[in-house]
Scaffold this motif. Structure first.
Motif, short mmCIF file in Angstrom:
data_model
loop_
_atom_site.label_atom_id
_atom_site.label_comp_id
_atom_site.label_asym_id
_atom_site.label_seq_id
_atom_site.Cartn_x
_atom_site.Cartn_y
_atom_site.Cartn_z
N GLU A 241 88.46 0.29 -45.97
CA GLU A 241 87.43 0.64 -46.95
C GLU A 241 86.06 0.83 -46.31
OE1 GLU A 241 88.61 1.39 -50.23
OE2 GLU A 241 90.11 1.35 -48.67
N CYS A 245 82.68 4.59 -48.04
CA CYS A 245 82.37 3.68 -49.15
C CYS A 245 80.91 3.86 -49.55
CB CYS A 245 82.63 2.23 -48.71
SG CYS A 245 81.61 1.69 -47.30
N ARG A 251 77.94 -4.72 -54.49
CA ARG A 251 79.39 -4.60 -54.28
C ARG A 251 79.71 -3.36 -53.47
NH1 ARG A 251 84.22 -3.41 -58.75
NH2 ARG A 251 85.74 -2.81 -57.16
N TYR A 253 82.16 -0.30 -52.80
CA TYR A 253 83.17 0.53 -53.46
C TYR A 253 83.79 1.45 -52.40
CZ TYR A 253 81.15 -0.96 -57.92
OH TYR A 253 80.71 -1.71 -58.99
N ASP A 266 90.20 -3.69 -54.87
CA ASP A 266 89.43 -4.90 -54.57
C ASP A 266 90.43 -6.06 -54.54
OD1 ASP A 266 87.42 -6.72 -54.12
OD2 ASP A 266 86.80 -6.83 -56.22
#
Length: 332
Positions: A241, A245, A251, A253, A266
């Protein structure tokens, strides 16, 4: 000291002594490619052949080219069909087989979701996560069971609104295609790499294997040494990831989407590496395992004899490594 992985049944071949080591590189699919091989073939001929294979993949399966076969299929009206060229046919057949084998964890029909999140050809429409209503609408367009496909003829039917996205498998196929072209041209000792996905055959002119280190995600790791693998008749694909991203409201993503939720995964997985004779299959499996989560991915790899390495994050910011039995059997 490294943890050394050697393919089971490995018998060192006769090294190509006396042959020059050619090294070529370039750009493709929004990333870079490189080829190292032992051969007397003129570098200009090698480059032309390699570039022709890469151009074939982008012409058939690029989501960024308005003249690609994939672009044409995604814009067909409901009920219309397109006879796919050979490469596209091979990739879609493998993609749908992987989708069936992983209960949809790998789904090649998430093009609308990928674009919605800003990881495809279209930029994201909003900063941060898209609205739930838009995610639900994009999910309704997807579903690998919706597409009609005749693998024998290459005919694919558009059910209406479905958008194929083959970014999780086409790069691995391109690696295979270049490797197959080199082998057909008489180059039996080569290492092909596209954007971090690799496939190797034979050995270097000095008789040593094509040693490749398995990339480790950024951040603290456990005390175990890094892995290096001898790519002899073997391909390697990774998913992480951290590669693609964005951050929003504290956070991360990532670009790998869960087909069930329409959201980035996640589940504690930081990175996955899969070793397989086919880079196309390794590429698809790395994505599928990321979606499946640690327990299901390791169970799937154990029952299918797949060599896989999973790097997991823990709650304290550290991480740990877990290997499938097939990969453990390769430890020297």
């Amino acid at each position: 000291m490294n943890q050394v992985l050697i393919p089971t049944g490995f018998a060192p071949p006769v090294p190509p002594r006396g042959l020059p080591l050619r090294q070529l590189q370039g750009a493709t699919m929004g990333t870079t490619w490189s080829v190292r091989c032992a051969t007397t073939i003129d570098p200009a001929r090698l480059r032309a052949g390699i570039v022709a294979q890469l151009e074939r993949v982008t012409a058939e399966m690029s989501g960024w080219r308005a003249d690609s076969d994939l672009y044409r299929f995604n814009r067909l009206p409901a009920g219309a069909s397109l006879r796919l060229p050979e490469g596209f046919r091979r990739v879609l057949a493998c993609a749908l087989e992987t989708a069936a084998a992983t209960d949809g964890a790998f789904d090649p029909t998430l093009g609308a979701l990928v674009d919605l999140w800003g990881f495809g050809a279209q930029p994201a429409e909003t900063e941060g996560p898209p609205p739930e209503t838009r995610i639900a609408a994009a999910r309704a367009c997807a579903g690998w069971r919706r597409i009609g496909f005749d693998a024998a003829t290459g005919e694919a039917w558009q059910p209406g609104g479905l958008a194929l996205d083959l970014s999780g498998i086409a790069k691995g196929f391109a690696v295979d295609l270049v490797a197959e072209w080199l082998l057909a041209a008489g180059v039996r000792d080569c290492l092909v790499e596209i954007g971090g996905e690799l496939r190797g055959h034979g050995v270097k002119p000095d008789g040593s294997p094509w040693w490749v280190g398995i990339e480790s995600p950024p951040g603290p790791r456990d005390a175990s040494p890094p892995f290096v693998v001898a790519l002899h008749g073997l391909a390697m694909a990774s998913s992480g990831e951290y590669r693609r991203c964005f951050h929003h409201a504290g956070r991360l993503y990532g670009h790998t989407l869960d087909p069930l939720s329409g959201q980035p995964i996640d589940n504690g997985i930081a990175a996955i590496t899969v070793l397989h004779p086919s880079c196309m299959q390794a590429d698809a499996l790395a994505t599928a395992f990321a979606v499946m989560g640690p327990a299901k991915a390791l169970d799937h790899a154990r029952h299918r004899g797949i060599a896989a390495l999973l790097v997991l994050r823990d709650g304290s910011g550290g991480r740990s490594e877990h290997v499938s039995p097939a990969l453990a059997a390769m430890l020297d």
